[in-house]
Design an enzyme around this catalytic site. Structure first.
Site, PDB file in Angstrom:
ATOM      1  N   GLY A 205      45.795 -69.059 -75.467  1.00 12.99           N
ATOM      2  CA  GLY A 205      47.136 -69.658 -75.505  1.00 12.99           C
ATOM      3  C   GLY A 205      47.754 -69.284 -76.821  1.00 12.99           C
ATOM      4  O   GLY A 205      47.531 -68.174 -77.316  1.00 12.99           O
ATOM      5  N   GLY A 207      46.989 -70.883 -79.560  1.00 13.00           N
ATOM      6  CA  GLY A 207      45.683 -70.772 -80.199  1.00 13.00           C
ATOM      7  C   GLY A 207      44.764 -70.133 -79.170  1.00 13.00           C
ATOM      8  O   GLY A 207      44.995 -70.285 -77.977  1.00 13.00           O
ATOM      9  N   ARG A 236      48.133 -67.075 -85.995  1.00 16.90           N
ATOM     10  CA  ARG A 236      46.916 -67.168 -86.823  1.00 16.90           C
ATOM     11  C   ARG A 236      46.217 -65.811 -86.874  1.00 16.90           C
ATOM     12  O   ARG A 236      46.192 -65.098 -85.873  1.00 16.90           O
ATOM     13  CB  ARG A 236      45.944 -68.197 -86.254  1.00 16.90           C
ATOM     14  CG  ARG A 236      46.493 -69.603 -86.270  1.00 16.90           C
ATOM     15  CD  ARG A 236      45.525 -70.580 -85.644  1.00 16.90           C
ATOM     16  NE  ARG A 236      46.264 -71.557 -84.863  1.00 16.90           N
ATOM     17  CZ  ARG A 236      45.737 -72.326 -83.924  1.00 16.90           C
ATOM     18  NH1 ARG A 236      44.460 -72.238 -83.636  1.00 16.90           N
ATOM     19  NH2 ARG A 236      46.484 -73.185 -83.266  1.00 16.90           N
ATOM     20  N   ASP A 278      55.141 -65.550 -79.786  1.00 16.44           N
ATOM     21  CA  ASP A 278      55.078 -65.798 -78.346  1.00 16.44           C
ATOM     22  C   ASP A 278      54.844 -64.493 -77.597  1.00 16.44           C
ATOM     23  O   ASP A 278      55.604 -63.537 -77.740  1.00 16.44           O
ATOM     24  CB  ASP A 278      56.385 -66.448 -77.883  1.00 16.44           C
ATOM     25  CG  ASP A 278      56.272 -67.016 -76.478  1.00 16.44           C
ATOM     26  OD1 ASP A 278      55.847 -66.276 -75.569  1.00 16.44           O
ATOM     27  OD2 ASP A 278      56.616 -68.185 -76.294  1.00 16.44           O
ATOM     28  N   ARG A 280      55.382 -63.647 -74.699  1.00 17.97           N
ATOM     29  CA  ARG A 280      56.501 -63.182 -73.839  1.00 17.97           C
ATOM     30  C   ARG A 280      57.466 -62.310 -74.637  1.00 17.97           C
ATOM     31  O   ARG A 280      57.965 -61.294 -74.153  1.00 17.97           O
ATOM     32  CB  ARG A 280      57.276 -64.386 -73.275  1.00 17.97           C
ATOM     33  CG  ARG A 280      56.548 -65.083 -72.162  1.00 17.97           C
ATOM     34  CD  ARG A 280      57.135 -66.434 -71.882  1.00 17.97           C
ATOM     35  NE  ARG A 280      56.773 -67.372 -72.951  1.00 17.97           N
ATOM     36  CZ  ARG A 280      56.763 -68.684 -72.824  1.00 17.97           C
ATOM     37  NH1 ARG A 280      57.117 -69.227 -71.680  1.00 17.97           N
ATOM     38  NH2 ARG A 280      56.420 -69.470 -73.827  1.00 17.97           N
ATOM     39  N   GLY A 326      47.874 -70.567 -71.743  1.00 20.84           N
ATOM     40  CA  GLY A 326      49.211 -69.968 -71.608  1.00 20.84           C
ATOM     41  C   GLY A 326      49.230 -68.463 -71.362  1.00 20.84           C
ATOM     42  O   GLY A 326      49.790 -67.983 -70.376  1.00 20.84           O
ATOM     43  N   GLY A 328      46.429 -66.432 -71.016  1.00 18.95           N
ATOM     44  CA  GLY A 328      45.391 -66.078 -70.030  1.00 18.95           C
ATOM     45  C   GLY A 328      45.836 -66.322 -68.595  1.00 18.95           C
ATOM     46  O   GLY A 328      45.482 -65.561 -67.691  1.00 18.95           O
ATOM     47  N   GLU A 379      42.595 -79.799 -69.238  1.00 19.11           N
ATOM     48  CA  GLU A 379      41.872 -80.608 -70.223  1.00 19.11           C
ATOM     49  C   GLU A 379      42.034 -82.104 -69.944  1.00 19.11           C
ATOM     50  O   GLU A 379      41.120 -82.891 -70.160  1.00 19.11           O
ATOM     51  CB  GLU A 379      42.372 -80.261 -71.633  1.00 19.11           C
ATOM     52  CG  GLU A 379      41.901 -78.870 -72.050  1.00 19.11           C
ATOM     53  CD  GLU A 379      42.753 -78.228 -73.121  1.00 19.11           C
ATOM     54  OE1 GLU A 379      43.927 -77.906 -72.828  1.00 19.11           O
ATOM     55  OE2 GLU A 379      42.267 -78.048 -74.243  1.00 19.11           O
TER      56      GLU A 379
HETATM   57  P1  ADP Z   1      48.808 -74.031 -76.914  1.00 18.59           P
HETATM   58  O1  ADP Z   1      47.770 -73.279 -77.654  1.00 18.59           O
HETATM   59  O2  ADP Z   1      50.000 -74.387 -77.760  1.00 18.59           O
HETATM   60  O3  ADP Z   1      48.294 -75.153 -76.041  1.00 18.59           O
HETATM   61  P2  ADP Z   1      49.423 -72.668 -74.411  1.00 18.59           P
HETATM   62  O4  ADP Z   1      48.073 -72.556 -73.846  1.00 18.59           O
HETATM   63  O5  ADP Z   1      50.382 -73.580 -73.751  1.00 18.59           O
HETATM   64  O6  ADP Z   1      49.393 -72.940 -75.961  1.00 18.59           O
HETATM   65  O7  ADP Z   1      50.070 -71.221 -74.461  1.00 18.59           O
HETATM   66  C1  ADP Z   1      51.355 -71.006 -74.929  1.00 18.59           C
HETATM   67  C2  ADP Z   1      51.594 -69.521 -75.016  1.00 18.59           C
HETATM   68  O8  ADP Z   1      51.423 -68.945 -73.708  1.00 18.59           O
HETATM   69  C3  ADP Z   1      52.994 -69.131 -75.414  1.00 18.59           C
HETATM   70  O9  ADP Z   1      53.153 -69.125 -76.817  1.00 18.59           O
HETATM   71  C4  ADP Z   1      53.104 -67.735 -74.837  1.00 18.59           C
HETATM   72  O10 ADP Z   1      52.626 -66.810 -75.782  1.00 18.59           O
HETATM   73  C5  ADP Z   1      52.171 -67.738 -73.650  1.00 18.59           C
HETATM   74  N1  ADP Z   1      52.880 -67.662 -72.366  1.00 18.59           N
HETATM   75  C6  ADP Z   1      53.419 -68.658 -71.655  1.00 18.59           C
HETATM   76  N2  ADP Z   1      54.037 -68.190 -70.541  1.00 18.59           N
HETATM   77  C7  ADP Z   1      53.874 -66.850 -70.562  1.00 18.59           C
HETATM   78  C8  ADP Z   1      54.274 -65.766 -69.694  1.00 18.59           C
HETATM   79  N3  ADP Z   1      54.976 -65.987 -68.585  1.00 18.59           N
HETATM   80  N4  ADP Z   1      53.927 -64.519 -70.048  1.00 18.59           N
HETATM   81  C9  ADP Z   1      53.222 -64.278 -71.169  1.00 18.59           C
HETATM   82  N5  ADP Z   1      52.816 -65.247 -72.022  1.00 18.59           N
HETATM   83  C10 ADP Z   1      53.134 -66.502 -71.724  1.00 18.59           C
END
Ligand code: ADP
Length: 392
Positions: A205, A207, A236, A278, A280, A326, A328, A379
């Protein structure tokens, strides 16, 4: 049985209420900007989402409103219907290898570990205490992000630093995202239909961490003392040569807090691309031919492939690779690039199957020597399960 799963941040409170053991989500939501101007909360019930702006001085007020809403929605009739509340805690140190019932000693230990998770552990304690006050008849439990990784062997969790540091200053590897790694590895075992498995779980995600899970137990994970280690993440840096830190602190005359901010908030994809943390935005940049985004993504994927390869050797093979969180679950290109990078291990991605987001899917071809799956993480459900098991 009604079980509440809670994640308290310093100014936020996320919740999800379950009917257990059916694992049905009854209602969920989040309180935001607690103790700050402009506080509000959102609630999701029956596919409908509402938002209300209201002054929230502290977490106790948020819990009181939550109870009122639960009653108004008819989710509970009275407080005693809520049998358990599970709280997410980021750092459990070496003290906790499983979910436990809250008592004074548990709170004291979470507090003692606050120096290792200064943003998270104190917030969790605030949430636990508020919850105890508002729901005194519910069993309060704490679910630790580090617990799943406590099965790592000494030679894996120790750093090659002066030996007494581990004892005196608690400097060792604890890992993170344990609740997620535990959830997806358990689900992968269900899919594979057995428990004696060798899994590599990739929680990627904002992280990100990767774990090697053998027979349901974590034998290695990429995060360390803090969630800064291992993979390159949104902002990070992941693994770096440790002596970069004193060198650049000297050169730029940086304070510890400043270097900490740079390593955690200004590095990773953001640091290399100069555009965004991000994934995206990095994908957009790549589509426009931005060289910095192309480089950032290459480094990001390389590190994931390196860790999978390392754990493949450590596990002595691999029955499945799992992608979650996110990136993955959503980034089709990141998954494809990672799997392409594992071609030498006989991994063959199924382009069509991989063209999917947030859905449990096998994304490799039948002839692939190792299957890979997307398994959306949950989770909150894991917290509810552990809490329910301590309630019955
Ligand atoms: P956290 O570690 O904050 O819990 P998440 O597991 O929610 O994070 O992941 C968030 C990240 O997922 C975003 O910063 C982005 O990089 C990525 N993400 C979300 N949607 C997409 C998408 N459609 N395509 C690519 N990456 C995405």
């Amino acid at each position: 049985m009604k079980i509440l799963s809670v994640n308290a941040g310093s100014s936020s409170l996320k919740f999800q209420m379950y009917e257990m053991p059916e694992e049905q989500v009854l209602i969920s939501g989040v309180f935001e900007r607690i103790g700050i101007d402009g506080s509000f909360y959102t609630i999701k019930y029956n596919e409908e989402k509402i938002k209300k702006e209201i002054e929230l001085k502290n977490h106790k007020e948020a819990f009181n409103i939550l109870i009122k809403e639960l009653k108004d929605y008819g989710v509970v009739e009275n407080l005693n219907d809520i049998k358990g509340v599970g709280h997410r805690v980021v750092q459990g140190g070496s003290y906790f290898d499983k979910t436990v019932v809250v008592d004074d000693e548990v709170i004291a230990k979470i507090d003692e570990l606050s120096s290792l998770a200064p943003l998270h552990n104190p917030a969790a304690i605030t949430g636990i205490k508020a919850s105890q006050e508002v729901m005194p008849s519910a069993l309060q439990t704490v679910v630790f992000d580090t617990a799943f990784h406590q099965t790592m062997a000494e030679e894996t969790y120790l750093y090659a630093l002066p030996r007494e540091w581990a004892e005196k200053y608690k400097i060792r590897r604890y890992g993170a995202h344990g609740t997620s790694h535990k959830y997806v590895s358990a689900r992968a075992n269900e899919i594979l239909g057995r428990v004696n498995t060798k899994l590599i779980t990739c929680h990627i995600g904002n992280g990100a961490s990767i774990s090697a899970v053998k027979d349901g137990k974590c034998i290695n994970t990429s995060m360390g003392l803090t969630p800064n280690a291992g993979l390159i993440m949104g902002s990070r840096c992941g693994d770096i040569d440790a002596t970069i830190v004193p060198y650049i602190m000297n050169t730029l005359k940086l304070k510890p807090s400043e270097i900490d901010t740079i390593l955690n908030k200004e590095s990773g994809l953001l640091g290399i691309s100069g555009i965004s943390s991000d994934s995206r935005d990095i994908e957009d940049g790549i589509n426009k031919g931005n060289e910095d985004c192309i480089l950032a993504q290459k480094m990001y994927v390389r590190r994931i492939v390196d860790y999978i390869a390392k754990y493949y050797v450590e596990l002595g093979g691999c029955d499945a690779i799992v992608f979650t969180a996110g990136v993955g679950e959503n980034s089709i290109s990141t998954r494809r690039e990672v799997l392409d990078g594992l071609e030498v291990l006989g991994v063959i991605v199924d382009e069509e199957a991989n063209n999917v987001r947030e859905k449990e899917t096998k994304i490799t071809k039948e002839e692939s020597k190792i299957p890979a799956y997307i398994i959306p993480t949950d989770e909150e459900l894991m917290i509810a399960r552990d809490t329910y098991n301590l309630c019955i």
